[in-house]
Design an enzyme around this catalytic site. Sequence first.
Site, PDB file in Angstrom:
ATOM      1  N   ARG A 147       0.897  -1.056  -0.051  1.00 55.00           N
ATOM      2  CA  ARG A 147       0.016  -0.093   0.083  1.00 55.00           C
ATOM      3  C   ARG A 147       0.854   1.256   0.061  1.00 55.00           C
ATOM      4  O   ARG A 147       1.677   1.490   0.707  1.00 55.00           O
ATOM      5  CB  ARG A 147      -1.086   0.014   1.193  1.00 55.00           C
ATOM      6  CG  ARG A 147      -1.868   1.080   1.187  1.00 55.00           C
ATOM      7  CD  ARG A 147      -2.716   1.096   2.419  1.00 55.00           C
ATOM      8  NE  ARG A 147      -2.137   2.075   3.246  1.00 55.00           N
ATOM      9  CZ  ARG A 147      -2.700   2.647   4.444  1.00 55.00           C
ATOM     10  NH1 ARG A 147      -3.944   2.237   4.673  1.00 55.00           N
ATOM     11  NH2 ARG A 147      -2.012   3.445   5.224  1.00 55.00           N
ATOM     12  N   TYR A 159      -2.636  11.993   7.288  1.00 58.42           N
ATOM     13  CA  TYR A 159      -3.076  10.605   7.680  1.00 58.42           C
ATOM     14  C   TYR A 159      -2.500   9.411   6.891  1.00 58.42           C
ATOM     15  O   TYR A 159      -2.699   9.553   5.723  1.00 58.42           O
ATOM     16  CB  TYR A 159      -4.545  10.747   7.990  1.00 58.42           C
ATOM     17  CG  TYR A 159      -5.012   9.520   8.774  1.00 58.42           C
ATOM     18  CD1 TYR A 159      -5.251   9.613   9.951  1.00 58.42           C
ATOM     19  CD2 TYR A 159      -5.495   8.391   8.026  1.00 58.42           C
ATOM     20  CE1 TYR A 159      -5.410   8.490  10.776  1.00 58.42           C
ATOM     21  CE2 TYR A 159      -5.792   6.995   8.974  1.00 58.42           C
ATOM     22  CZ  TYR A 159      -6.008   7.184  10.178  1.00 58.42           C
ATOM     23  OH  TYR A 159      -6.411   6.073  10.878  1.00 58.42           O
ATOM     24  N   ASP A 210      -4.942   4.115  -0.193  1.00 58.33           N
ATOM     25  CA  ASP A 210      -6.035   4.406   0.780  1.00 58.33           C
ATOM     26  C   ASP A 210      -6.583   5.688   0.743  1.00 58.33           C
ATOM     27  O   ASP A 210      -5.555   6.604   1.032  1.00 58.33           O
ATOM     28  CB  ASP A 210      -5.636   3.854   2.235  1.00 58.33           C
ATOM     29  CG  ASP A 210      -6.860   3.867   3.225  1.00 58.33           C
ATOM     30  OD1 ASP A 210      -8.038   4.375   2.851  1.00 58.33           O
ATOM     31  OD2 ASP A 210      -6.871   3.310   4.332  1.00 58.33           O
ATOM     32  N   HIS A 212      -9.027   7.127   2.565  1.00 60.84           N
ATOM     33  CA  HIS A 212      -9.466   7.263   3.955  1.00 60.84           C
ATOM     34  C   HIS A 212     -10.736   8.018   3.986  1.00 60.84           C
ATOM     35  O   HIS A 212     -11.024   9.173   4.526  1.00 60.84           O
ATOM     36  CB  HIS A 212      -8.358   8.165   4.640  1.00 60.84           C
ATOM     37  CG  HIS A 212      -7.133   7.002   4.930  1.00 60.84           C
ATOM     38  ND1 HIS A 212      -5.868   7.556   4.629  1.00 60.84           N
ATOM     39  CD2 HIS A 212      -7.327   6.074   5.921  1.00 60.84           C
ATOM     40  CE1 HIS A 212      -5.223   6.573   4.979  1.00 60.84           C
ATOM     41  NE2 HIS A 212      -5.713   5.508   5.787  1.00 60.84           N
ATOM     42  N   GLU A 236      -8.845   2.344  -2.039  1.00 60.21           N
ATOM     43  CA  GLU A 236      -9.394   1.804  -0.573  1.00 60.21           C
ATOM     44  C   GLU A 236     -10.388   3.007  -0.164  1.00 60.21           C
ATOM     45  O   GLU A 236      -9.612   4.293  -0.005  1.00 60.21           O
ATOM     46  CB  GLU A 236      -8.599   1.400   0.353  1.00 60.21           C
ATOM     47  CG  GLU A 236      -9.017   0.659   1.657  1.00 60.21           C
ATOM     48  CD  GLU A 236      -7.900   0.542   2.658  1.00 60.21           C
ATOM     49  OE1 GLU A 236      -8.306   0.678   3.690  1.00 60.21           O
ATOM     50  OE2 GLU A 236      -6.974   0.025   2.087  1.00 60.21           O
ATOM     51  N   GLU A 262     -13.725  -1.488   6.123  1.00 60.66           N
ATOM     52  CA  GLU A 262     -13.254  -1.924   7.325  1.00 60.66           C
ATOM     53  C   GLU A 262     -13.985  -1.408   8.645  1.00 60.66           C
ATOM     54  O   GLU A 262     -13.714  -1.872   9.779  1.00 60.66           O
ATOM     55  CB  GLU A 262     -11.586  -1.340   7.759  1.00 60.66           C
ATOM     56  CG  GLU A 262     -11.434   0.195   7.630  1.00 60.66           C
ATOM     57  CD  GLU A 262     -10.156   0.624   7.539  1.00 60.66           C
ATOM     58  OE1 GLU A 262      -9.870   1.324   8.303  1.00 60.66           O
ATOM     59  OE2 GLU A 262      -9.443   0.291   6.367  1.00 60.66           O
ATOM     60  N   ARG A 283     -13.436  -5.327   2.820  1.00 60.98           N
ATOM     61  CA  ARG A 283     -12.477  -5.319   3.802  1.00 60.98           C
ATOM     62  C   ARG A 283     -12.801  -5.258   5.316  1.00 60.98           C
ATOM     63  O   ARG A 283     -12.176  -5.123   6.355  1.00 60.98           O
ATOM     64  CB  ARG A 283     -11.655  -3.985   3.821  1.00 60.98           C
ATOM     65  CG  ARG A 283     -10.955  -3.815   2.474  1.00 60.98           C
ATOM     66  CD  ARG A 283     -10.104  -2.859   2.258  1.00 60.98           C
ATOM     67  NE  ARG A 283      -9.516  -1.914   3.544  1.00 60.98           N
ATOM     68  CZ  ARG A 283      -8.568  -2.670   4.083  1.00 60.98           C
ATOM     69  NH1 ARG A 283      -7.949  -3.546   3.878  1.00 60.98           N
ATOM     70  NH2 ARG A 283      -8.050  -1.916   5.464  1.00 60.98           N
ATOM     71  N   GLU A 339      -4.382  -7.300   4.936  1.00 58.55           N
ATOM     72  CA  GLU A 339      -3.325  -6.355   5.457  1.00 58.55           C
ATOM     73  C   GLU A 339      -2.828  -6.791   6.505  1.00 58.55           C
ATOM     74  O   GLU A 339      -3.168  -7.660   7.122  1.00 58.55           O
ATOM     75  CB  GLU A 339      -4.402  -5.080   5.629  1.00 58.55           C
ATOM     76  CG  GLU A 339      -3.452  -3.986   6.194  1.00 58.55           C
ATOM     77  CD  GLU A 339      -4.221  -2.660   6.829  1.00 58.55           C
ATOM     78  OE1 GLU A 339      -3.776  -1.471   6.823  1.00 58.55           O
ATOM     79  OE2 GLU A 339      -5.627  -2.898   6.554  1.00 58.55           O
ATOM     80  N   TRP A 402     -11.982  12.396   8.252  1.00 53.34           N
ATOM     81  CA  TRP A 402     -10.738  11.779   8.557  1.00 53.34           C
ATOM     82  C   TRP A 402      -9.600  12.687   7.867  1.00 53.34           C
ATOM     83  O   TRP A 402      -8.777  12.285   7.318  1.00 53.34           O
ATOM     84  CB  TRP A 402     -10.573  10.454   7.948  1.00 53.34           C
ATOM     85  CG  TRP A 402     -10.915   9.383   9.211  1.00 53.34           C
ATOM     86  CD1 TRP A 402     -11.659   9.673  10.164  1.00 53.34           C
ATOM     87  CD2 TRP A 402     -10.464   8.193   9.387  1.00 53.34           C
ATOM     88  NE1 TRP A 402     -11.996   8.641  11.141  1.00 53.34           N
ATOM     89  CE2 TRP A 402     -11.050   7.717  10.414  1.00 53.34           C
ATOM     90  CE3 TRP A 402      -9.600   7.175   8.753  1.00 53.34           C
ATOM     91  CZ2 TRP A 402     -11.034   6.425  10.852  1.00 53.34           C
ATOM     92  CZ3 TRP A 402      -9.507   6.153   9.135  1.00 53.34           C
ATOM     93  CH2 TRP A 402     -10.121   5.600  10.393  1.00 53.34           C
TER      94      TRP A 402
END
Length: 402
Positions: A147, A159, A210, A212, A236, A262, A283, A339, A402
Amino acid sequence: MRIVDARVIVTCPGRNFVTLKIVTDEGVTGVGDATLNGRELAVAAYLTEHVIPTLIGRDPARIEDTWQYLYRGAYWRRGPVTMSAIAAVDTALWDIKGKVAGLPVYQLLGGRSREGVTVYGHANGDTVDDVLTAVASYVDLGYRAVRVQSGIPGLPVTYGVSKDKLFYEPADAAVPTEAAWSTERYLSFVPSVFARVREEFGPTLKLLHDVHHRLTPIEAARLGRGLEPYALTWMEDPVPAELQEGFRLIRQHTTTPIAVGEVFNSVWDCEQLIREQLIDYIRATVVHAGGITHLRRIFDLAALHHVRSGSHGATDLSPVCMAAALHLDLAIPNFGLQEYMRHTPATDEVFPHGYHFADGYLHPSEAPGLGVDIDEDLAAKYPYRPASLPVNRLEDGTLHNW
């Protein structure tokens, strides 16, 4: 055999973990992960005050019945706290069942569907050159998938970009820290990062990114299209998943594969995304999606719709959860990726385990059960420390995802 004791163990060997340990009258024990990053004590209280009293005297072999009892018996169903608590019980019961049967859990789930579990690591850096160095380090370790996250020029922090490249923990303060974010800077920069990575490492290394949850659907569509030349394995969490119709708009504009889930807690959080084939990888995790029993249901639904697994595996999941995930990963037919963020040596000491990494694959323990435990004496030396995930604001001060 009956359950005679169950206890919650909260420990912080570098970051907070919540573990449930179930004990039977024949001395067989099982462990389950109940960690909910930034809200650990909420799950610990739910287990202690509402769940454990209902477990005493129950037959630990009745895994499905216990899952249904804990889910249906709570009028206020689902949600991260409830489902993490149910997951801890479910995982511990699978651990016990494996020990009683004398088999690793993956054998109880149908046996191997592959020789090993392909995992990906986190390569990140403040600059593109730092990112290339990080990717190279994972390739040297034998990883087949990476990733890629980079700092964004003009933003002081990003982040997903850490100072410690192997042991990243984003929950950094009791009260959430705040950082600035610019979608414009991000969208204009990220494709150039992947252009450099592909130029350096060629076409076969699996690359992931990602987002986020930071974009709108049309912004995510633009990013996905911009990344198409670099053949990502997945993009992602491009948008917040509360409005699942938004993924339809992304799908209409890009062929970059999408991964999400997730933060999902049940099959009902993702059934539209899966049924309409709006995503390519789901995920969801053992700990946040109701344990091995319920995550298997999610993966079975996904298998019917050409969606593969890609379970979250950051450091906020303890080695207990990682062990459980590996057993499920090894058995399901539609596995995609797992992951794998390495835990600190202190965490590995608190949670002795038999899974191991070799040649880009993780391999679960062959010991009966999950092949992982918790050293309660050592865990007691690391008391709970409040820690929260950061939040983002746009450059004008607007609170952002985020």
